[in-house]
Design an enzyme around this catalytic site. Structure first.
Site, PDB file in Angstrom:
ATOM      1  N   LYS A  97       0.830  -1.220   0.000  1.00 24.82           N
ATOM      2  CA  LYS A  97       0.000   0.000   0.000  1.00 24.82           C
ATOM      3  C   LYS A  97       0.858   1.262   0.000  1.00 24.82           C
ATOM      4  CE  LYS A  97      -2.644  -1.265   3.408  1.00 24.82           C
ATOM      5  NZ  LYS A  97      -3.611  -1.483   4.465  1.00 24.82           N
ATOM      6  N   LYS A 172      20.584 -14.165 -27.883  1.00 31.45           N
ATOM      7  CA  LYS A 172      19.299 -14.202 -27.169  1.00 31.45           C
ATOM      8  C   LYS A 172      18.160 -13.947 -28.131  1.00 31.45           C
ATOM      9  CE  LYS A 172      17.842  -9.674 -25.480  1.00 31.45           C
ATOM     10  NZ  LYS A 172      16.574  -9.724 -26.226  1.00 31.45           N
ATOM     11  N   ASP A 173      17.043 -14.628 -27.860  1.00 29.94           N
ATOM     12  CA  ASP A 173      15.819 -14.355 -28.594  1.00 29.94           C
ATOM     13  C   ASP A 173      15.414 -12.905 -28.396  1.00 29.94           C
ATOM     14  OD1 ASP A 173      14.980 -16.575 -29.966  1.00 29.94           O
ATOM     15  OD2 ASP A 173      13.662 -17.333 -28.385  1.00 29.94           O
ATOM     16  N   ASP A 174      14.648 -12.382 -29.324  1.00 31.80           N
ATOM     17  CA  ASP A 174      13.991 -11.107 -29.084  1.00 31.80           C
ATOM     18  C   ASP A 174      12.934 -11.367 -27.999  1.00 31.80           C
ATOM     19  OD1 ASP A 174      12.953  -8.593 -29.257  1.00 31.80           O
ATOM     20  OD2 ASP A 174      12.849  -8.571 -31.441  1.00 31.80           O
ATOM     21  N   HIS A 263      15.451 -10.421 -18.683  1.00 30.37           N
ATOM     22  CA  HIS A 263      15.233  -9.232 -19.522  1.00 30.37           C
ATOM     23  C   HIS A 263      14.538  -8.158 -18.676  1.00 30.37           C
ATOM     24  CE1 HIS A 263      13.948  -6.613 -22.759  1.00 30.37           C
ATOM     25  NE2 HIS A 263      14.895  -7.195 -23.481  1.00 30.37           N
ATOM     26  N   GLY A 336      21.170   0.022 -27.853  1.00 33.24           N
ATOM     27  CA  GLY A 336      21.868   1.020 -28.665  1.00 33.24           C
ATOM     28  C   GLY A 336      23.378   0.861 -28.642  1.00 33.24           C
ATOM     29  N   GLY A 358      22.000  -5.619 -30.623  1.00 36.03           N
ATOM     30  CA  GLY A 358      21.116  -6.110 -31.685  1.00 36.03           C
ATOM     31  C   GLY A 358      21.407  -5.327 -32.948  1.00 36.03           C
TER      32      GLY A 358
HETATM   33  C1  LIG Z   1      16.706  -1.965 -22.572  1.00 37.20           C
HETATM   34  S1  LIG Z   1      17.819  -3.272 -22.278  1.00 37.20           S
HETATM   35  C2  LIG Z   1      17.279  -4.574 -23.391  1.00 37.20           C
HETATM   36  C3  LIG Z   1      18.016  -4.612 -24.648  1.00 37.20           C
HETATM   37  C4  LIG Z   1      17.310  -5.397 -25.721  1.00 37.20           C
HETATM   38  O1  LIG Z   1      16.614  -6.341 -25.452  1.00 37.20           O
HETATM   39  C5  LIG Z   1      17.449  -5.021 -27.093  1.00 37.20           C
HETATM   40  O2  LIG Z   1      16.777  -5.601 -27.931  1.00 37.20           O
HETATM   41  C6  LIG Z   1      18.414  -3.969 -27.488  1.00 37.20           C
HETATM   42  O3  LIG Z   1      18.543  -3.918 -28.885  1.00 37.20           O
HETATM   43  P1  LIG Z   1      19.542  -2.924 -29.583  1.00 37.20           P
HETATM   44  O4  LIG Z   1      19.238  -3.030 -31.042  1.00 37.20           O
HETATM   45  O5  LIG Z   1      19.280  -1.556 -29.044  1.00 37.20           O
HETATM   46  O6  LIG Z   1      20.931  -3.375 -29.271  1.00 37.20           O
END
Ligand SMILES: CSCCC(=O)C(=O)COP(=O)(O)O
Length: 411
Positions: A97, A172-174, A263, A336, A358
């Site tokens: 609460k 890792k998977d998306d 994640h 990023g 990514g």
């Molecule tokens: C906010 S941390 C999770 C990062 C992630 O899962 C991701 O897909 C980041 O992708 P990027 O293309 O920015 O490397």
């Protein structure tokens, strides 16, 4: 730090006028026995062991404070006897609460030894993940599947293989890839692990594939075991959508014997406000680790989803702090990230880190495999004490040169 048989919560409470000592006492009593002064003496003796206690109140009221700047850090001890030894019970006790009661943020939790002893923590942790990969001497590299919704197994296989050829340690998977008819869990695992074996023949490198563990909570453990039976050697888990207790259930199951990567999706609903929610080092650090995450992703201070550096390093510290009596979780600052940021990541996090990307891998002009290679070249450069432009000029490092031409670099 452990405190006898109490868990201690620290709150930051903003108020221009409040008597913070009174506020702290109100919380300590209100969230434990409910009321104290009205109790008859005989009842007080019985209830004493349940009563919360104010540990400290530290008021921050700088001279000339503007409206909205006055706050206090309140530390309250909660007797273990009031809650069962699970994270939901503790969180509801200390911030159920109360989380809705004005400008108050939960900053930290210190667990009693007895409470912490209910949690085995990460099965693998940093050392165990390194052992599985056979990599002990350098930062690790993870690649993230991108744009895989609507793709079939062949599309996935191709993307996986290219990532693996780049020399990444983990893929890792998306986190938004759920059970679906095109790439169902077991087929996805079989396909990707076959691609991993094929790539290993080229790279000589072991690889962990963290497949996204999804579905209703009641089916998570069964789904994890199906994935492992199909060959999965790691899991990705959206912890905050399910709750820490779901992670604890998975990580403490003896048959789920692969590392779990947590994640941070949904974390932005909890930590960014200075006034409300749960601080990132607790949310993404201490509680993830206690619940058993072997690797924890969190927004980095450098990339696209920024978290201030001080807060970031506090998350890292919570993941590795030897004061918590469980294995250290591997920090994975993310979002990023491109090869030009590697020197900053290694400067701030040291060797015990996973560099995770990514777009910074798939967006490489020479292709996905070159994207991974550029990262590996950047990591090698940092380890040899070379600047990125120096390393990029070396024969064989064209992938790195192309990456810094595109994204630049920071040192
Ligand atoms: C906010 S941390 C999770 C990062 C992630 O899962 C991701 O897909 C980041 O992708 P990027 O293309 O920015 O490397």
């Amino acid at each position: 730090m452990s405190h006898g048989s109490v868990c201690v919560a620290t709150y930051r409470c903003y108020d221009d006028k409040a008597d913070f000592n009174k506020k702290a006492l109100g919380i300590a009593v209100g969230l434990t026995v409910g009321s104290w002064t009205d109790l008859p003496e005989a009842r007080k003796a019985e209830m004493e062991k349940h009563l919360g206690k104010v540990v400290s109140v530290t008021v921050h009221e700088p001279d000339g404070a503007l409206p909205g700047e006055r706050y206090a850090d309140l530390r309250i001890a909660y007797p273990d006897v009031n809650f069962s030894r699970d994270i939901p019970a503790l969180l509801v006790t200390v911030f159920g609460k109360l989380s809705m009661d004005g400008r108050i943020k939960l900053i930290d939790l210190e667990f009693s030894a007895s409470f912490a002893s209910a949690f085995p923590g990460p099965k693998f942790g940093i050392a165990g993940v390194r052992e599985l990969l056979g990599v002990h001497d350098r930062p690790l590299l993870m690649s993230i599947f991108k744009s895989v919704i609507g793709h079939d197994l062949e599309g996935l296989r191709e993307q996986f293989y290219k990532q693996a050829l780049g020399g990444v340690d983990l893929i890792k998977d998306d986190e938004i890839l759920f059970e679906n008819p095109l790439t169902p869990l077991e087929k996805r695992v079989e396909t990707c692990m076959a691609a991993a074996r094929l790539a290993e023949r080229e790279t000589g490198q072991k690889l962990l594939y963290a497949v996204n563990l999804t579905g209703p909570t009641s089916q998570l453990a069964a789904n994890a075991k199906r994935a492992i039976a199909a060959g999965a050697n790691a899991l990705l888990f959206n912890v905050l959508a399910y709750g820490y207790d779901a992670l604890h259930m998975l990580s403490s199951d003896p048959d789920i014997n692969v590392p779990i990567a947590a994640h941070p999706s949904l974390a932005g609903a909890f930590y960014p406000s200075p006034h409300y929610g749960i601080a990132a080092p607790l949310l993404l650090g201490k509680l993830m680790r206690l619940a058993g995450a072997d690797l924890v992703l969190f927004p980095s201070p450098y990339g696209s989803v920024v978290m201030p550096k001080e807060e970031n390093l506090a998350v890292q510290s919570a993941l590795i702090d030897p004061a918590l009596p469980v294995r250290a979780s591997m920090p994975v600052p993310s979002a990023g990230i491109h090869p030009g940021l590697v020197p900053l990541i290694l400067r701030d996090f040291g060797k015990e880190v996973v560099v995770n990307a990514g777009g910074g891998i798939h967006g490489h002009p020479m292709g996905t495999a070159a994207g991974g290679q550029a990262f590996r070249q950047a990591i090698a450069a940092a380890e040899q004490g070379l600047s990125l432009p120096e390393a990029a000029k070396q024969p064989g490092n064209e992938a790195l040169q192309t990456a810094i031409d595109l994204w630049g670099f920071k040192e």
